[in-house]
Design a protein around this motif. Structure first.
Motif, PDB file in Angstrom:
ATOM      1  N   GLY A 170       0.780  -1.227   0.000  1.00  8.85           N
ATOM      2  CA  GLY A 170       0.000   0.000   0.000  1.00  8.85           C
ATOM      3  C   GLY A 170       0.812   1.278   0.000  1.00  8.85           C
ATOM      4  O   GLY A 170       1.998   1.297   0.324  1.00  8.85           O
ATOM      5  N   TYR A 171       0.147   2.349  -0.368  1.00  8.84           N
ATOM      6  CA  TYR A 171       0.713   3.704  -0.363  1.00  8.84           C
ATOM      7  C   TYR A 171      -0.440   4.686  -0.456  1.00  8.84           C
ATOM      8  O   TYR A 171      -1.578   4.310  -0.785  1.00  8.84           O
ATOM      9  N   ILE A 172      -0.172   5.940  -0.180  1.00  7.81           N
ATOM     10  CA  ILE A 172      -1.184   6.987  -0.322  1.00  7.81           C
ATOM     11  C   ILE A 172      -1.234   7.366  -1.802  1.00  7.81           C
ATOM     12  O   ILE A 172      -0.204   7.720  -2.376  1.00  7.81           O
ATOM     13  N   PRO A 173      -2.407   7.276  -2.424  1.00  6.79           N
ATOM     14  CA  PRO A 173      -2.497   7.571  -3.858  1.00  6.79           C
ATOM     15  C   PRO A 173      -2.023   8.986  -4.199  1.00  6.79           C
ATOM     16  O   PRO A 173      -2.317   9.944  -3.474  1.00  6.79           O
ATOM     17  N   GLU A 174      -1.284   9.100  -5.277  1.00  6.93           N
ATOM     18  CA  GLU A 174      -0.709  10.383  -5.695  1.00  6.93           C
ATOM     19  C   GLU A 174      -1.792  11.401  -6.067  1.00  6.93           C
ATOM     20  O   GLU A 174      -1.591  12.593  -5.930  1.00  6.93           O
ATOM     21  N   ASN A 175      -2.957  10.931  -6.526  1.00  2.75           N
ATOM     22  CA  ASN A 175      -3.989  11.861  -6.976  1.00  2.75           C
ATOM     23  C   ASN A 175      -4.745  12.526  -5.823  1.00  2.75           C
ATOM     24  O   ASN A 175      -5.512  13.458  -6.053  1.00  2.75           O
ATOM     25  N   LEU A 176      -4.554  12.065  -4.582  1.00  4.53           N
ATOM     26  CA  LEU A 176      -5.212  12.707  -3.445  1.00  4.53           C
ATOM     27  C   LEU A 176      -4.537  14.041  -3.131  1.00  4.53           C
ATOM     28  O   LEU A 176      -3.316  14.165  -3.242  1.00  4.53           O
ATOM     29  N   PRO A 177      -5.304  15.029  -2.712  1.00  2.00           N
ATOM     30  CA  PRO A 177      -4.670  16.284  -2.282  1.00  2.00           C
ATOM     31  C   PRO A 177      -3.831  16.042  -1.026  1.00  2.00           C
ATOM     32  O   PRO A 177      -4.044  15.046  -0.321  1.00  2.00           O
ATOM     33  N   PRO A 178      -2.900  16.923  -0.723  1.00  4.77           N
ATOM     34  CA  PRO A 178      -2.090  16.775   0.498  1.00  4.77           C
ATOM     35  C   PRO A 178      -2.991  16.696   1.736  1.00  4.77           C
ATOM     36  O   PRO A 178      -4.086  17.244   1.766  1.00  4.77           O
ATOM     37  N   ILE A 179      -2.489  16.030   2.761  1.00  3.95           N
ATOM     38  CA  ILE A 179      -3.279  15.797   3.971  1.00  3.95           C
ATOM     39  C   ILE A 179      -3.758  17.096   4.607  1.00  3.95           C
ATOM     40  O   ILE A 179      -4.893  17.175   5.094  1.00  3.95           O
ATOM     41  N   LEU A 180      -2.946  18.121   4.611  1.00  2.00           N
ATOM     42  CA  LEU A 180      -3.372  19.379   5.230  1.00  2.00           C
ATOM     43  C   LEU A 180      -4.552  19.972   4.477  1.00  2.00           C
ATOM     44  O   LEU A 180      -5.450  20.562   5.081  1.00  2.00           O
ATOM     45  N   ASP A 181      -4.585  19.822   3.154  1.00  3.65           N
ATOM     46  CA  ASP A 181      -5.736  20.262   2.365  1.00  3.65           C
ATOM     47  C   ASP A 181      -6.946  19.385   2.667  1.00  3.65           C
ATOM     48  O   ASP A 181      -8.062  19.885   2.822  1.00  3.65           O
ATOM     49  N   ARG A 182      -6.742  18.075   2.755  1.00  2.00           N
ATOM     50  CA  ARG A 182      -7.855  17.164   3.041  1.00  2.00           C
ATOM     51  C   ARG A 182      -8.476  17.451   4.395  1.00  2.00           C
ATOM     52  O   ARG A 182      -9.671  17.293   4.592  1.00  2.00           O
ATOM     53  N   LEU A 183      -7.652  17.877   5.363  1.00  4.80           N
ATOM     54  CA  LEU A 183      -8.131  18.138   6.716  1.00  4.80           C
ATOM     55  C   LEU A 183      -8.442  19.612   6.955  1.00  4.80           C
ATOM     56  O   LEU A 183      -8.794  19.994   8.066  1.00  4.80           O
ATOM     57  N   ASN A 184      -8.272  20.431   5.908  1.00  3.89           N
ATOM     58  CA  ASN A 184      -8.484  21.884   6.016  1.00  3.89           C
ATOM     59  C   ASN A 184      -7.631  22.512   7.109  1.00  3.89           C
ATOM     60  O   ASN A 184      -8.096  23.300   7.913  1.00  3.89           O
ATOM     61  N   LEU A 185      -6.363  22.116   7.154  1.00  2.00           N
ATOM     62  CA  LEU A 185      -5.409  22.679   8.115  1.00  2.00           C
ATOM     63  C   LEU A 185      -4.431  23.580   7.381  1.00  2.00           C
ATOM     64  O   LEU A 185      -4.010  23.275   6.264  1.00  2.00           O
ATOM     65  N   GLU A 186      -4.031  24.648   8.031  1.00  6.56           N
ATOM     66  CA  GLU A 186      -3.002  25.524   7.478  1.00  6.56           C
ATOM     67  C   GLU A 186      -1.634  24.955   7.838  1.00  6.56           C
ATOM     68  O   GLU A 186      -1.405  24.541   8.971  1.00  6.56           O
ATOM     69  N   PRO A 187      -0.745  24.939   6.885  1.00  2.81           N
ATOM     70  CA  PRO A 187       0.585  24.404   7.228  1.00  2.81           C
ATOM     71  C   PRO A 187       1.311  25.338   8.186  1.00  2.81           C
ATOM     72  O   PRO A 187       1.285  26.489   8.105  1.00  2.81           O
ATOM     73  N   GLY A 188       1.602  25.257   9.281  1.00  2.00           N
ATOM     74  CA  GLY A 188       2.256  26.105  10.270  1.00  2.00           C
ATOM     75  C   GLY A 188       3.799  26.240   9.940  1.00  2.00           C
ATOM     76  O   GLY A 188       4.224  26.760   9.045  1.00  2.00           O
TER      77      GLY A 188
END
Length: 168
Positions: free
Chosen positions: A105-123
């Motif tokens: 397994g791996y995280i699919p490349e077509n998914l948006p970055p996790i911070l975008d998926r979780l609506n978090l601002e990158p600090g």
């Protein structure tokens, strides 16, 4: 008694855990982060889920639910790791996208970055994560840390995973 019975039921021999689980010293916060990410990515690497937020019963899922969870360090627990939650999530998301030949397994490349998926601002750490294993090493750290560890535990050498020095 339990181990012998389990071996009979499973049709195997040896120790109950078959020497699967080992203890290893994590000599600094970087080694701790590597181990944390390795463990948090296990359900993804086993193709049990596609993303960290879907990985049930993991520390990263708990950190995502409770966004105030601090990453605890070895030294000064008051300050925690010099790493923000968003930085750790980015690190795991980036690492999980790497396709490893030895893992399903791996995280699919077509998914948006996790911070975008979780609506978090990158600090040089992806190679370390690929080489990190929960089995076989008795310590993880830089060469100097490994030498100090061996001296402290009274060994001339240790089965270890060497981290490359941080470039400044």
């Amino acid at each position: 008694y339990i181990a012998r019975r389990a071996n009979i039921e499973d049709g195997c021999t040896g120790h109950f855990w078959e020497s699967r689980f080992k203890s290893q010293a994590l000599l600094d916060e970087r080694a701790l982060l590597t181990c944390m990410a390795y463990v948090d990515l296990n359900p993804i690497r086993a193709a049990m889920c596609k993303t960290p937020e879907q990985s049930d019963y993991t520390s990263i899922q708990e950190r995502i639910k409770d966004q105030n969870t601090r990453l605890i360090s070895f030294g000064n627990v008051e300050n925690g790791l010099p790493f923000s939650l968003s930085g750790y999530l980015d690190l795991v998301d980036y690492s999980g996208r790497a396709v490893l030949e030895t893992k399903r397994g791996y995280i699919p490349e077509n998914l948006p970055p996790i911070l975008d998926r979780l609506n978090l601002e990158p600090g040089t750490w992806l190679e370390e994560l690929k080489g990190f294993k929960s089995v076989g090493f008795s310590a993880v750290g830089t060469v100097d840390q490994l030498k100090q560890f061996c001296k402290k535990v009274g060994k001339k050498f240790a089965a270890a995973h060497r981290l490359k020095p941080v470039l400044e």
